[in-house]
Motif scaffolding. Structure first.
Motif, PDB file in Angstrom:
ATOM      1  N   TYR A  83       0.814  -1.216   0.000  1.00  0.00           N
ATOM      2  CA  TYR A  83       0.000   0.000   0.000  1.00  0.00           C
ATOM      3  C   TYR A  83       0.847   1.265   0.000  1.00  0.00           C
ATOM      4  N   GLU A  84       1.950   1.257   0.739  1.00  0.00           N
ATOM      5  CA  GLU A  84       2.756   2.479   0.841  1.00  0.00           C
ATOM      6  C   GLU A  84       3.465   2.828  -0.467  1.00  0.00           C
ATOM      7  N   THR A  85       3.464   1.919  -1.446  1.00  0.00           N
ATOM      8  CA  THR A  85       4.097   2.221  -2.734  1.00  0.00           C
ATOM      9  C   THR A  85       3.116   2.832  -3.734  1.00  0.00           C
ATOM     10  N   PHE A  86       1.830   2.909  -3.367  1.00  0.00           N
ATOM     11  CA  PHE A  86       0.837   3.510  -4.259  1.00  0.00           C
ATOM     12  C   PHE A  86       1.086   5.010  -4.359  1.00  0.00           C
ATOM     13  N   VAL A  87       1.083   5.510  -5.591  1.00  0.00           N
ATOM     14  CA  VAL A  87       1.245   6.936  -5.860  1.00  0.00           C
ATOM     15  C   VAL A  87      -0.112   7.551  -6.206  1.00  0.00           C
ATOM     16  N   ASN A  88      -0.966   6.768  -6.852  1.00  0.00           N
ATOM     17  CA  ASN A  88      -2.284   7.249  -7.252  1.00  0.00           C
ATOM     18  C   ASN A  88      -3.152   6.070  -7.658  1.00  0.00           C
ATOM     19  N   TYR A  89      -4.475   6.286  -7.607  1.00  0.00           N
ATOM     20  CA  TYR A  89      -5.435   5.330  -8.159  1.00  0.00           C
ATOM     21  C   TYR A  89      -6.647   6.114  -8.643  1.00  0.00           C
ATOM     22  N   GLU A  90      -7.361   5.542  -9.600  1.00  0.00           N
ATOM     23  CA  GLU A  90      -8.530   6.219 -10.156  1.00  0.00           C
ATOM     24  C   GLU A  90      -9.392   5.189 -10.882  1.00  0.00           C
ATOM     25  N   PHE A  91     -10.637   5.574 -11.132  1.00  0.00           N
ATOM     26  CA  PHE A  91     -11.587   4.749 -11.873  1.00  0.00           C
ATOM     27  C   PHE A  91     -12.046   5.560 -13.080  1.00  0.00           C
ATOM     28  N   LEU A 138      -9.122   3.078   2.844  1.00  0.00           N
ATOM     29  CA  LEU A 138      -8.940   2.506   4.180  1.00  0.00           C
ATOM     30  C   LEU A 138      -7.492   2.080   4.424  1.00  0.00           C
ATOM     31  N   ARG A 139      -6.843   1.562   3.393  1.00  0.00           N
ATOM     32  CA  ARG A 139      -5.466   1.064   3.515  1.00  0.00           C
ATOM     33  C   ARG A 139      -4.415   2.165   3.342  1.00  0.00           C
ATOM     34  N   GLY A 140      -4.872   3.403   3.134  1.00  0.00           N
ATOM     35  CA  GLY A 140      -3.944   4.527   3.048  1.00  0.00           C
ATOM     36  C   GLY A 140      -3.233   4.647   1.718  1.00  0.00           C
ATOM     37  N   CYS A 141      -3.792   4.099   0.657  1.00  0.00           N
ATOM     38  CA  CYS A 141      -3.179   4.231  -0.665  1.00  0.00           C
ATOM     39  C   CYS A 141      -3.249   5.695  -1.101  1.00  0.00           C
ATOM     40  N   ALA A 142      -2.154   6.221  -1.591  1.00  0.00           N
ATOM     41  CA  ALA A 142      -2.103   7.624  -2.004  1.00  0.00           C
ATOM     42  C   ALA A 142      -3.024   7.860  -3.202  1.00  0.00           C
TER      43      ALA A 142
END
Length: 146
Positions: A83-91, A138-142
């Protein structure tokens, strides 16, 4: 979640049966084929959130035993990202009641040249996107906010 498959099947079948020319029927047939692919993938792929990472797993059998999905076919390595390696997410499309694509970018995957400026991942929205978004948050993904 079979929502994406159902939407594509509806569009495809409507085009096939209500179309007035061969182009519309072929277009509809392609949508039906995509709907079939999405349904098969939705029946066998699970998106798993554990204490430290997001992972793709294969479901098999009536009891849905989960197994390793193997190596990533595009960039290699496990289909598991912390999770801490996520920079962004989108749909996509943004704000749609039925997203078509899920996107995320992470910095865990190291490129062949040794650089680590982030790897982009896209996959069809074959899971409940509201649950995915809730779990990412919830998991703190950026996430880059608009």
């Amino acid at each position: 979640d079979y929502t994406l498959a159902a939407v594509f099947a509806s569009i495809g079948l409507s085009s096939v049966f209500l179309g007035h020319d061969i182009f519309t029927s072929v277009f509809g047939g392609l949508f039906v084929l995509l709907a079939t692919l999405f349904a098969v993938q939705a029946s066998r792929i699970r998106f798993v959130f554990d204490g430290e990472a997001f992972e793709l797993k294969n479901a098999s059998g009536d009891d849905e035993q989960l197994s390793d999905s193997g190596e990533n076919i595009v960039v290699g390595g496990a289909n598991r990202w912390k999770y801490e390696t996520f920079v962004n997410y989108e749909f996509f499309p943004k704000g749609s009641p039925v997203p078509i694509l899920v996107y995320f970018k992470e910095t865990q995957t190291v490129k062949e040249d040794g650089s680590n400026d982030g790897q982009i991942h896209f996959f069809p929205a074959i899971a409940n996107c509201k649950q995915l978004e809730e779990q990412f948050a919830l998991r703190g993904c950026a996430k880059i906010r608009d």
